[in-house]
Design a protein around this motif. Structure first.
Motif, short mmCIF file in Angstrom:
data_model
loop_
_atom_site.label_atom_id
_atom_site.label_comp_id
_atom_site.label_asym_id
_atom_site.label_seq_id
_atom_site.Cartn_x
_atom_site.Cartn_y
_atom_site.Cartn_z
N UNK A 132 0.83 -1.21 0.00
CA UNK A 132 0.00 0.00 0.00
C UNK A 132 0.86 1.26 0.00
N UNK A 133 0.30 2.32 -0.53
CA UNK A 133 0.96 3.63 -0.54
C UNK A 133 0.20 4.59 0.37
N UNK A 134 0.88 5.59 0.90
CA UNK A 134 0.18 6.59 1.71
C UNK A 134 -0.63 7.53 0.82
N UNK A 135 -1.62 8.18 1.39
CA UNK A 135 -2.33 9.22 0.66
C UNK A 135 -1.49 10.50 0.68
N UNK A 140 4.98 10.77 6.91
CA UNK A 140 5.77 10.04 7.89
C UNK A 140 6.62 11.06 8.66
N UNK A 141 6.63 10.96 9.97
CA UNK A 141 7.24 11.98 10.82
C UNK A 141 8.59 11.54 11.37
N UNK A 142 9.36 12.53 11.78
CA UNK A 142 10.64 12.24 12.44
C UNK A 142 10.40 11.35 13.65
N UNK A 214 3.67 -0.76 7.49
CA UNK A 214 3.12 -1.58 6.41
C UNK A 214 2.83 -0.81 5.12
N UNK A 215 3.30 0.43 5.02
CA UNK A 215 3.12 1.20 3.79
C UNK A 215 4.47 1.67 3.26
N UNK A 216 4.56 1.83 1.94
CA UNK A 216 5.79 2.33 1.32
C UNK A 216 5.75 3.86 1.34
N UNK A 217 6.52 4.46 2.23
CA UNK A 217 6.52 5.91 2.38
C UNK A 217 7.65 6.60 1.63
N UNK A 218 8.65 5.84 1.20
CA UNK A 218 9.78 6.46 0.53
C UNK A 218 10.42 5.52 -0.48
N UNK A 219 11.29 6.10 -1.32
CA UNK A 219 12.04 5.34 -2.32
C UNK A 219 13.52 5.67 -2.13
N UNK A 220 14.38 4.66 -2.03
CA UNK A 220 15.81 4.88 -1.85
C UNK A 220 16.33 5.75 -2.99
N UNK A 221 16.96 6.89 -2.64
CA UNK A 221 17.38 7.83 -3.67
C UNK A 221 18.89 8.12 -3.64
N UNK A 222 19.38 8.84 -2.64
CA UNK A 222 20.81 9.19 -2.66
C UNK A 222 21.36 9.46 -1.26
N UNK A 237 4.19 10.24 -0.51
CA UNK A 237 2.91 10.93 -0.31
C UNK A 237 2.82 12.20 -1.17
N UNK A 238 3.95 12.87 -1.38
CA UNK A 238 3.96 14.08 -2.20
C UNK A 238 3.60 13.76 -3.65
N UNK A 239 3.99 12.59 -4.11
CA UNK A 239 3.79 12.20 -5.51
C UNK A 239 2.53 11.36 -5.72
N UNK A 240 1.74 11.16 -4.67
CA UNK A 240 0.58 10.27 -4.78
C UNK A 240 -0.41 10.70 -5.87
N UNK A 241 -0.71 12.00 -6.03
CA UNK A 241 -1.60 12.39 -7.13
C UNK A 241 -1.01 12.07 -8.50
#
Length: 262
Positions: A132-135, A140-142, A214-222, A237-241
């Protein structure tokens, strides 16, 4: 885990599929059924990255994994644990189309996200499942405890693994990444890491998910080339739309094997 080598002497560059699991441990076989292993064939080399299944016909990964000219083909392997061994559970599917975010920039890895279209679709079973993805409103918080699975390097010296491993990491205060990365964008990126600098994703893990609750909140980038802390992830979540819109368009996309940046 896969982290891209960046042009700066401090950061990892994309062609390496930056990111490895350092300080992590092997997971129970097939316990992360959403994981995808990407083999990106160029005319003279093969690059590997991570990814994750979000729909039977769609895998999400990092744009830097498929950035550049000369890609001959992309194969997604699902249902794998030992990626270099034969497993009856594995499904190997050729990517027919991929969509890079139109505002992706290799300078600072902004908008580092890509959707891969699978045809045929994945067969969903106990070893191959969706995550699942977040809306767009879920942030996701610190302090959040998350996990990052992958097949990347297990040490900075280049030790590799055949089996899936996973590392536990904490979401960090944005200030930490803002101070260390000139192009860090808090609205579209997530600052993550183990501040003891003993655990991290590295080469080979790029494109893999940051899994929190249980949700994918990020993608490994750099991240930095010679430091394990901190690492930067694309904030899903920023890219969900945008993801939703591209999934709607998938049925209308171009001929097999055609890349896109629309």
């Amino acid at each position: 885990m896969l982290l891209l080598l960046f042009t700066s002497a401090l950061v990892l560059l994309p062609w390496t599929g930056a990111g490895r699991i350092i300080g992590g441990q092997e997971v129970k076989a097939h316990s992360r059924p959403y994981m995808a292993y990407l083999k990106i064939q160029h005319s003279s080399k093969i690059i590997t990255c991570g990814g994750f299944l979000i729909r039977p016909d769609a895998v999400l990964s990092a744009a830097h994994c498929v950035d550049g000219e000369g890609i001959v083909g992309i194969t997604v392997i699902l249902g794998a644990h030992n990626i270099h061994g034969w497993e009856w559970s594995q499904q190997r599917i050729r990517v027919r189309h991929w969509v890079i975010h139109p505002n992706y920039s290799r300078a600072g890895f902004k908008n580092d996200i890509v959707l891969l279209k699978l045809k045929p679709q994945a067969r969903i079973n106990k070893d191959v499942q969706l995550i699942s993805l977040p809306t767009s409103k879920e942030h996701v918080r610190a302090g959040a405890a998350c996990k990052v699975p992958g097949w990347g390097w297990t040490s900075v010296t280049g030790r590799t693994t055949n089996v899936m491993r996973e590392v536990k990491l904490m979401v960090q205060n944005e200030t930490i990444c803002q101070q260390q990365f000139q192009n860090y964008q808090r609205w579209s990126m997530v600052c993550v890491g183990d501040d003891s600098s003993k655990k991290a994703p590295y080469r080979g893990d790029s494109g893999g998910p940051l899994v929190c609750n249980q949700k994918a909140h990020g993608i490994v980038s750099y991240g930095h080339k010679w430091r394990l802390f901190p690492k930067v992830f694309t904030r899903i979540s920023y890219f969900e739309p945008w993801i939703r819109e591209q999934l709607r368009r998938f049925a209308l996309q171009g001929p097999p094997g055609s890349p896109s940046s629309d």
